[in-house]
Design an enzyme around this catalytic site. Structure first.
Site, short mmCIF file in Angstrom:
data_model
loop_
_atom_site.label_atom_id
_atom_site.label_comp_id
_atom_site.label_asym_id
_atom_site.label_seq_id
_atom_site.Cartn_x
_atom_site.Cartn_y
_atom_site.Cartn_z
N ILE A 189 0.86 -1.64 0.30
CA ILE A 189 0.12 -0.15 -0.10
C ILE A 189 0.65 1.18 -0.32
O ILE A 189 0.84 1.97 -0.57
CB ILE A 189 -0.92 -0.06 0.80
CG1 ILE A 189 -2.19 -0.99 1.34
CG2 ILE A 189 -1.93 1.06 1.15
CD1 ILE A 189 -2.81 -1.66 2.19
N TYR A 213 -2.32 -8.17 16.13
CA TYR A 213 -2.24 -7.79 15.26
C TYR A 213 -3.57 -6.71 15.36
O TYR A 213 -3.56 -4.84 15.18
CB TYR A 213 -2.47 -8.56 13.73
CG TYR A 213 -2.96 -7.41 13.10
CD1 TYR A 213 -2.08 -7.13 12.01
CD2 TYR A 213 -4.16 -7.40 11.58
CE1 TYR A 213 -2.14 -5.88 10.50
CE2 TYR A 213 -3.55 -6.48 10.94
CZ TYR A 213 -3.09 -5.83 9.86
OH TYR A 213 -3.40 -5.22 9.30
N LYS A 240 -4.50 -2.15 15.18
CA LYS A 240 -4.98 -1.65 14.17
C LYS A 240 -6.33 -0.90 15.19
O LYS A 240 -6.48 0.37 15.34
CB LYS A 240 -6.07 -2.51 13.66
CG LYS A 240 -4.63 -3.10 12.52
CD LYS A 240 -4.51 -2.20 11.56
CE LYS A 240 -2.54 -2.09 11.69
NZ LYS A 240 -2.15 -1.21 10.87
N THR A 258 -1.24 -7.94 -0.90
CA THR A 258 0.40 -7.11 -0.45
C THR A 258 1.04 -8.96 0.62
O THR A 258 0.83 -9.53 0.44
CB THR A 258 0.44 -6.19 0.45
OG1 THR A 258 -0.06 -6.39 1.89
CG2 THR A 258 -0.52 -5.17 0.48
#
Lengths: 282, 266
Positions: A13, A166, A170, A201
């Site tokens: 990104i 994770y 976030k 990605t």
């Protein structure tokens, strides 16, 4: 010319956003972990857009010493070329770790990179952001919904799980953006997070280890190409007024977790300030 | 027993050292950290202070240098410091064919993994306090349990630590010294280590131990006066098989496995 800083700008990104913004005439300062990939990314952008003014800096942002060093370099570059003003800081660098792994400080790596690195870099670039009445854009994820912050053990030294860590990081991205807005509203600085959606990605393959690499290898094929979310970042940079909402997906505001509260944001600020050895002005 | 133990950790800035330091800091122990570079020690000590409010003193020192270690203990003596626990973490993980490596690099393994460990351990034990238990931990390896082609020097150095640890434990049993040998499988300590684990495929996956859990249990087991800690049920099973099978057969099987892994990663 307006300048933007993008972390994690050598692939995925970050690279797509760097290319898009370079094409639109922004000066782009990219930060990447590998010197080789930094060089390649810069060459690629210069080749596609010979007029672009792009400079890459190499830093492993999960290590705070390197955040300090690269922030000095970025400030020096902005002072020389942009009268010290920064239009947008895009805190995009992130990782996934299948195992509990630590930084030089002994901090868990996902928390250190996905949250603390942006927290510290933003602080160190505040003078430039104030001068440019700039925006802070953070790469979040819709996976933050349903997550909570494990306050007594925020680095998950007990019961570490790659996805737990994770998602929590976030959620921290949104709390950080919310906390920044309440602290810096008077200074013309505005922060928001972007949900890029599922994007093709390599985040889950870069030293992720464990089963993460395997699972991500299967999953990423269903993702959209990185230039799809890059359009949202470009729109948030390009609009005249700073982005009014806290969380965006596909160019539009999106609902976020109810766990994003002022109390939690304050608590995260207090904790993160301690872990970084800094103090945002209240 | 709730006491703020005083702990020295060698190799504190490496992947395992950092997690062990974090575990001890979480328990409220008072830390003395050594490693080769002072800036790395400063960063870690600062991180532990910020995260746990831990007190951590540091001293940069090349443990393979006799004079440097004398300097370290002169500092300790001058400050009148006494310790309850020594975690011997400093060591080199190293693989590759014996003839494909430089002679000095091979000797460095023995110099750090064995000689330096003995140097620090001896200096520490002669300074231990009487009348209170002293906990001593050696970081051996699952590799210590077999002869290991392509990791021959490393595995043998870890074997030294395992046998030494068990023997020393017996020798000092009556003097309140409790000795534990830690024999972990793969650990995700560095990016290279993680790539190495990935290159071994399923084998890497099942023999890899969770760092944070290994750190927690290592301290628990040292306090509980255990002799050997092999983390992971599969690793314990492998260890048992390794002891039963003839050494030549084990070496042949391991040679095949490492060659296959190297084919993927190098």
């Amino acid at each position: 010319m307006q300048w933007v800083v993008i972390t994690g700008a050598t692939s995925g990104i970050g690279l797509a956003v760097a290319q898009k913004l370079a094409a639109q005439g922004y000066g782009v300062l990219g930060v990447g972990r590998s010197a080789d990939r930094c060089q390649q990314a810069q060459a690629r952008i210069q080749q596609s857009y010979p007029q672009a003014r792009t400079q890459y800096f190499c830093a492993d942002l999960m290590q705070q010493r390197q955040v300090h060093r690269v922030a000095d370099q970025l400030c020096a570059h902005l002072a020389e070329h942009a009268d010290g003003a920064l239009h947008a800081l895009i805190n995009n660098a992130g990782c996934v770790r299948g195992w509990y792994t630590t930084t030089e400080e002994g901090y868990e790596q996902q928390f250190a990179l996905n949250h603390l690195a942006g927290f510290l870099l933003t602080y160190l670039l505040l003078p430039a952001l104030q001068r440019g009445r700039g925006r802070v854009i953070i790469t979040g994820s819709n996976s933050h919904k349903g997550a909570r912050v494990h306050w007594p053990d925020v680095m998950l030294q007990h019961h570490y799980g790659p996805l737990r860590a994770y998602k929590q990081s976030k959620l921290c991205n949104l709390l950080f953006a919310a906390g920044l807005n309440s602290r810096l509203a008077g200074q013309g600085i505005r922060a928001c997070a972007v949900d890029p959606g599922l994007v093709h990605t390599d985040i889950g393959n870069k030293d992720a280890g464990g089963l993460v690499s395997f699972v991500w290898g299967l999953r990423k094929g269903h993702g959209v190409p990185p230039d799809v979310p890059a359009a949202t970042y470009a729109a948030l940079c390009g609009q005249d007024a700073p982005p009014p909402a806290l969380y965006y997906y596909d160019g539009h505001p999106r609902r976020y977790s109810r766990r994003v509260t002022e109390a939690s944001a304050n608590r995260l600020f207090e904790l993160s300030e301690r872990l970084c050895g800094i103090a945002y002005e209240a | 027993m709730k006491r703020n133990l005083r702990v020295m950790i060698t190799g504190a800035c490496g992947g395992l050292g950092r997690v062990l330091a974090g575990e001890c800091a979480r328990r409220g122990y008072w830390l003395f950290l050594t490693d080769i570079r002072q800036p790395d020690l400063d960063t870690l000590a600062q991180g532990l202070a910020r995260r746990f409010g831990a007190r951590a003193d540091t001293w940069a020192c090349d443990l393979t240098d006799d004079a440097a270690v004398n300097g370290l203990f002169a500092f300790i003596d001058a400050r009148g410091l006494a310790f309850d626990m020594l975690l011997n973490v400093a060591g080199i993980d190293f693989e590759g064919g014996f003839l494909q490596r430089e002679r000095q690099r091979l000797l460095d393994i023995v110099s750090l993994n064995i000689e330096a460990t003995l140097r620090v351990t001896h200096a520490m034990l002669t300074r231990r306090r009487q009348g209170v238990p002293f906990y001593l931990v050696f970081v051996s390896s699952l590799a210590s349990l077999y002869p290991m082609p392509l990791k021959a020097t490393y595995a043998a150095s870890k074997r030294f630590l395992l046998d030494f640890s068990i023997a020393l434990r017996q020798e000092l049993r009556g003097e309140g010294v409790r000795v534990l040998a830690l024999c972990p499988g793969g650990l995700a300590t560095t990016a290279e280590a993680m790539r190495g684990i990935a290159a071994q495929g399923v084998w890497g996956q099942v023999t890899t131990n969770r760092l944070e859990r290994v750190a927690r249990r290592t301290v628990d087991k040292a306090l509980a006066n255990r002799a050997v800690y092999i983390p992971g049920a599969i690793n314990r099973l492998l260890a048992r098989c390794g002891r039963l099978a003839p050494a030549g057969l084990v070496a042949a099987l391991l040679h095949r496995r490492w060659q296959a892994a190297r084919g993927h990663s190098y």
